[in-house]
Scaffold this motif. Sequence first.
Motif, PDB file in Angstrom:
ATOM      1  N   ALA A   1       0.829  -1.202   0.000  1.00  0.00           N
ATOM      2  CA  ALA A   1       0.000   0.000   0.000  1.00  0.00           C
ATOM      3  C   ALA A   1       0.865   1.254   0.000  1.00  0.00           C
ATOM      4  N   ALA A   2       0.338   2.313  -0.601  1.00  0.00           N
ATOM      5  CA  ALA A   2       1.067   3.580  -0.652  1.00  0.00           C
ATOM      6  C   ALA A   2       0.985   4.324   0.674  1.00  0.00           C
ATOM      7  N   VAL A   3      -0.049   4.000   1.468  1.00  0.00           N
ATOM      8  CA  VAL A   3      -0.234   4.636   2.779  1.00  0.00           C
ATOM      9  C   VAL A   3      -0.117   3.554   3.852  1.00  0.00           C
ATOM     10  N   SER A   4       0.720   3.765   4.841  1.00  0.00           N
ATOM     11  CA  SER A   4       0.933   2.755   5.885  1.00  0.00           C
ATOM     12  C   SER A   4      -0.124   2.851   6.975  1.00  0.00           C
ATOM     13  N   LYS A   5      -0.236   1.797   7.716  1.00  0.00           N
ATOM     14  CA  LYS A   5      -1.152   1.760   8.867  1.00  0.00           C
ATOM     15  C   LYS A   5      -0.772   2.833   9.874  1.00  0.00           C
TER      16      LYS A   5
ATOM     17  N   TRP B   1      -2.874   5.971  11.498  1.00  0.00           N
ATOM     18  CA  TRP B   1      -3.009   6.240  12.937  1.00  0.00           C
ATOM     19  C   TRP B   1      -2.704   7.709  13.229  1.00  0.00           C
ATOM     20  N   GLU B   2      -1.664   8.206  12.586  1.00  0.00           N
ATOM     21  CA  GLU B   2      -1.265   9.601  12.817  1.00  0.00           C
ATOM     22  C   GLU B   2      -2.372  10.555  12.377  1.00  0.00           C
ATOM     23  N   GLN B   3      -3.040  10.219  11.281  1.00  0.00           N
ATOM     24  CA  GLN B   3      -4.110  11.074  10.774  1.00  0.00           C
ATOM     25  C   GLN B   3      -5.337  11.067  11.686  1.00  0.00           C
ATOM     26  N   THR B   4      -5.687   9.877  12.197  1.00  0.00           N
ATOM     27  CA  THR B   4      -6.901   9.759  13.012  1.00  0.00           C
ATOM     28  C   THR B   4      -6.668  10.097  14.480  1.00  0.00           C
ATOM     29  N   GLY B   5      -5.412   9.968  14.931  1.00  0.00           N
ATOM     30  CA  GLY B   5      -5.128  10.237  16.334  1.00  0.00           C
ATOM     31  C   GLY B   5      -5.389   9.066  17.242  1.00  0.00           C
TER      32      GLY B   5
ATOM     33  N   VAL C   1      -7.978  -3.285  10.304  1.00  0.00           N
ATOM     34  CA  VAL C   1      -6.831  -2.859  11.119  1.00  0.00           C
ATOM     35  C   VAL C   1      -5.821  -2.132  10.239  1.00  0.00           C
ATOM     36  N   ASP C   2      -5.543  -2.688   9.066  1.00  0.00           N
ATOM     37  CA  ASP C   2      -4.610  -2.043   8.137  1.00  0.00           C
ATOM     38  C   ASP C   2      -5.123  -0.671   7.705  1.00  0.00           C
ATOM     39  N   ALA C   3      -6.453  -0.517   7.676  1.00  0.00           N
ATOM     40  CA  ALA C   3      -7.064   0.751   7.261  1.00  0.00           C
ATOM     41  C   ALA C   3      -7.138   1.757   8.404  1.00  0.00           C
ATOM     42  N   GLY C   4      -6.619   1.379   9.579  1.00  0.00           N
ATOM     43  CA  GLY C   4      -6.585   2.304  10.707  1.00  0.00           C
ATOM     44  C   GLY C   4      -7.880   2.397  11.480  1.00  0.00           C
ATOM     45  N   THR C   5      -8.719   1.369  11.364  1.00  0.00           N
ATOM     46  CA  THR C   5     -10.035   1.379  11.989  1.00  0.00           C
ATOM     47  C   THR C   5     -10.112   0.367  13.132  1.00  0.00           C
TER      48      THR C   5
END
Length: 201
Positions: free
Chosen positions: A14-18, A22-26, A98-102
Amino acid sequence: MTQSKEVQLVWHEAAVSKEERWEQTGHKSAILWFTGLSGAGKSTLANALEKKLFEQGTRSYVLDGDNIRHGLNKGLGFSEEDRKENIRRIGEVAKLFVDAGTIVCTAFISPFRDDRRQVRALVEEGEFIEIYVRCSLEECEARDPKGLYEKARAGEIPFFTGISSPYEEPEAPELIIDSDKKTVEQSVDEIVDYLKKRAII
């Protein structure tokens, strides 16, 4: 000569890491695996938790056993083999969340320890949180919100967990929620407190 599927498949990074998500969502992501007998309150608790997390601005989603069987696992029955495949597929889907940060809340009876261990092994340490929604068989039968126990006792439903099929209690779950002794609100607060202590939220 036809190549095997394994030879043709290549994992695409993926071009965006897990971690960037996390950093984006907090907050971090994890699988909250609610397991327990039918009628124990898994779906009720998972949905109440998701509502609270949503209100707090946390990205979360509920995967419910019955709902999944209407689509992704529509063709599976309730034999031991089909139940194992049901959980295997759910585990793979939960890993994607989980990989999607959810934070994904999964509400499945998932009666076999080995199946739950296999899902735990799909993600990194600390990302699988087993929540045993403990409730006596007698209380679950008394509740019987879907009328399933009555049908199972009458022999109308084969392979029914707790009646004609075993339920293997978790040996070392991260959390035990006694749903016949605590309110939904108390249980949700306990889970939220755990997530905060673990620095997931």
